[in-house]
Design a protein around this motif. Structure first.
Motif, short mmCIF file in Angstrom:
data_model
loop_
_atom_site.label_atom_id
_atom_site.label_comp_id
_atom_site.label_asym_id
_atom_site.label_seq_id
_atom_site.Cartn_x
_atom_site.Cartn_y
_atom_site.Cartn_z
N LEU A 255 0.84 -1.20 0.00
CA LEU A 255 0.00 0.00 0.00
C LEU A 255 0.88 1.26 0.00
CD1 LEU A 255 -3.05 0.45 0.06
CD2 LEU A 255 -2.88 0.75 2.55
N SER A 256 1.91 1.24 0.85
CA SER A 256 2.82 2.40 0.89
C SER A 256 4.15 1.94 1.48
CB SER A 256 2.23 3.51 1.76
OG SER A 256 2.14 3.07 3.10
N ILE A 263 3.47 -0.53 4.55
CA ILE A 263 2.13 -0.98 4.96
C ILE A 263 1.60 -1.89 3.86
CG2 ILE A 263 -0.24 -0.25 5.44
CD1 ILE A 263 0.95 2.29 6.72
N VAL A 264 1.12 -3.05 4.30
CA VAL A 264 0.60 -4.06 3.36
C VAL A 264 -0.89 -4.20 3.60
CG1 VAL A 264 0.69 -6.49 2.70
CG2 VAL A 264 2.81 -5.29 3.30
N GLU A 265 -1.65 -4.17 2.50
CA GLU A 265 -3.10 -4.37 2.61
C GLU A 265 -3.43 -5.81 2.29
OE1 GLU A 265 -7.21 -2.13 1.32
OE2 GLU A 265 -5.57 -2.18 -0.14
N LEU A 266 -4.22 -6.44 3.17
CA LEU A 266 -4.60 -7.84 2.98
C LEU A 266 -5.88 -7.90 2.13
CD1 LEU A 266 -3.87 -9.21 6.57
CD2 LEU A 266 -2.33 -8.89 4.63
N PRO A 267 -6.21 -9.10 1.61
CA PRO A 267 -7.35 -9.20 0.69
C PRO A 267 -8.67 -8.65 1.24
CG PRO A 267 -6.07 -11.22 0.65
CD PRO A 267 -5.48 -10.36 1.72
N ARG A 268 -8.85 -8.75 2.59
CA ARG A 268 -10.14 -8.28 3.14
C ARG A 268 -10.05 -6.85 3.66
NH1 ARG A 268 -12.36 -13.07 6.93
NH2 ARG A 268 -11.04 -11.90 8.37
N GLY A 269 -8.93 -6.16 3.33
CA GLY A 269 -8.84 -4.74 3.70
C GLY A 269 -8.03 -4.45 4.95
N ALA A 276 10.09 -3.64 5.14
CA ALA A 276 10.14 -3.81 3.68
C ALA A 276 11.48 -4.46 3.32
CB ALA A 276 10.00 -2.46 3.00
N ILE A 277 11.50 -5.77 3.20
CA ILE A 277 12.76 -6.49 2.97
C ILE A 277 13.00 -6.75 1.48
CG2 ILE A 277 14.06 -8.61 3.49
CD1 ILE A 277 13.51 -6.84 5.95
N ASN A 278 11.96 -7.21 0.80
CA ASN A 278 12.14 -7.60 -0.60
C ASN A 278 10.83 -7.32 -1.33
OD1 ASN A 278 12.84 -8.80 -2.98
ND2 ASN A 278 13.13 -10.85 -2.16
N VAL A 279 10.58 -6.01 -1.59
CA VAL A 279 9.29 -5.63 -2.16
C VAL A 279 9.50 -4.86 -3.47
CG1 VAL A 279 8.13 -5.53 0.08
CG2 VAL A 279 9.22 -3.47 -0.81
N GLN A 281 7.17 -2.30 -6.42
CA GLN A 281 6.55 -0.97 -6.41
C GLN A 281 5.26 -1.00 -5.59
OE1 GLN A 281 8.09 1.69 -7.95
NE2 GLN A 281 9.71 0.16 -8.20
N VAL A 282 4.81 0.19 -5.18
CA VAL A 282 3.51 0.31 -4.51
C VAL A 282 2.44 -0.27 -5.42
CG1 VAL A 282 1.77 1.98 -3.75
CG2 VAL A 282 4.15 2.26 -3.06
N GLY A 283 1.54 -1.06 -4.85
CA GLY A 283 0.50 -1.72 -5.63
C GLY A 283 0.86 -3.15 -6.02
#
Length: 371
Positions: A255-256, A263-269, A276-279, A281-283
């Motif tokens: 998410l950001s 911040i990570v958004e899960l499937p149910r919100g 942030a180890i191995n990420v 782009q946003v989205g």
């Protein structure tokens, strides 16, 4: 300080751009660059077919690299035959000579190297004492237990005092208790002798227990090489996180990101704060990794930045600890590991409980591609 405890930075073995293919198309080992330090205990760990045993066999001289170079003590050994490499080998099947006594088995590598009778008997006596088999010198392999045979195989690899000892799943055939005992014995021998050991196993517990460093192999490449604690606590990617120890995986999207945190958004919100180890782009999709022993239940979750609730689905009793399976954030297989002494005895299947985990124990890693 003893030789063994003074870990050297001197490089004994170097793999440089090593590749191995059996059919000219598929690379079993892709592009191996690895330095092995003098006096260290390095374990090559990975699933079947990951390239770890092939790498060991190239170092032993039983396989030839398709490309690249292997150096031992500063010189290329690509074309040096196995018996001229000054390397001891221990295999899972012991490979002892059945028609020779224990003492004769141990004398064999010395007699082919042309040592005198006196030197041979002195060395055999010393190495028998080292593996606590003094009383078994005149027995034949068939008269020994599996653990004793493995000790003889170990002694035979050490008797000519090689600079490097390679071990390929040497404890695979032993039962759990004996295996754990031998793990400690090999580890202590290594510490005493200061010899360099390269050890192959697919058993993660064995790798964590015995090694100075562990190289995790997957699909012909080293995914991460680190001391055991760093490997377990700080996996660099999802494969390592899943392969070493137990791991809760939750898929989400980024998410950001703010420096080392995200911040990570899960499937149910739901939103999870993580490292942030191995990420990407946003989205982009990510996989969260949270160790079961780092999750806190009930009141203990109060100060956690990531708080959720979970429904207790199952208790799995393992003696010293209990694994509690919960339904959390839409996942039915979220595990919490609790020492027996800390488990709330009133907790029952069906209960909904608060739970949480600290930010530093949630790692945002590459998305899990289903194997």
């Amino acid at each position: 300080m003893s030789e063994a405890s003074a870990k050297s930075d001197e490089i004994l073995v170097s793999f440089r751009g090593v590749q191995k293919s059996y059919d000219g198309e598929n690379l079993i080992v892709k592009d191996l660059n690895l330095d092995i330090r003098k006096g260290e205990f390095l374990t090559l760990l990975g699933p079947s077919g990951s390239g770890k045993t092939t790498s060991l066999m190239m170092l032993a001289g039983f396989e030839t690299p398709t490309a690249g170079e292997i150096q031992l003590a500063g010189r290329s050994i690509n074309h040096v035959p196995p018996h001229k490499r000054d390397i001891g080998m221990v295999f899972q099947n012991y490979a002892l000579f059945p028609h020779m006594t224990v003492a004769e088995n141990l004398a064999f590598p010395l007699s082919v190297r042309g040592l005198s009778k006196t030197d041979i008997s002195e060395r055999v006596k010393r190495v028998l004492g080292m593996v606590q088999l003094d009383a078994f010198a005149q027995r034949y392999p068939a008269q020994l237990s599996g653990g004793q045979q493995q000790r003889v195989a170990l002694a035979r690899a050490l008797v000519f005092e090689p600079q490097l000892v390679l071990m390929d799943e040497p404890l695979g055939a032993l039962d759990k208790q004996l295996r754990e005992h031998m793990q400690m014995e090999i580890k202590h021998l290594h510490q005493r002798l200061g010899v360099t050991v390269v050890y192959v196993t697919h058993d993660q517990g064995e790798a964590l227990t015995m090694s100075d460093r562990v190289a995790v192999f997957h699909q012909g490449e080293i995914q991460q090489i680190a001391p055991p604690r760093a490997l377990y606590e700080e996996p660099k990617n999802t494969f390592v996180a899943n392969f070493i120890g137990e791991n809760n995986r939750i898929n989400g999207r980024l998410l950001s990101r703010d420096g080392e945190r995200c911040i990570v958004e899960l499937p149910r919100g739901e939103k999870v704060e993580a490292l942030a180890i191995n990420v990407g782009q946003v989205g982009a999709p990510v996989t969260l990794s949270i160790r079961p022993e780092r999750v806190r239940l009930n009141g203990h979750s109060g100060e956690c930045i990531n708080r959720f609730s979970g429904r207790v689905a199952e208790f799995i009793y393992l003696g010293d600890h209990v694994r509690v399976r919960l339904e959390v954030c839409g996942k039915t297989d979220f595990f919490v590991k609790q020492p027996i002494a800390q488990l709330d005895p009133a907790l029952a299947v069906g209960d909904v409980v608060p739970l949480g985990w600290p930010l530093e124990h949630a790692r945002a890693l590459d998305p899990l591609l289903e194997q």
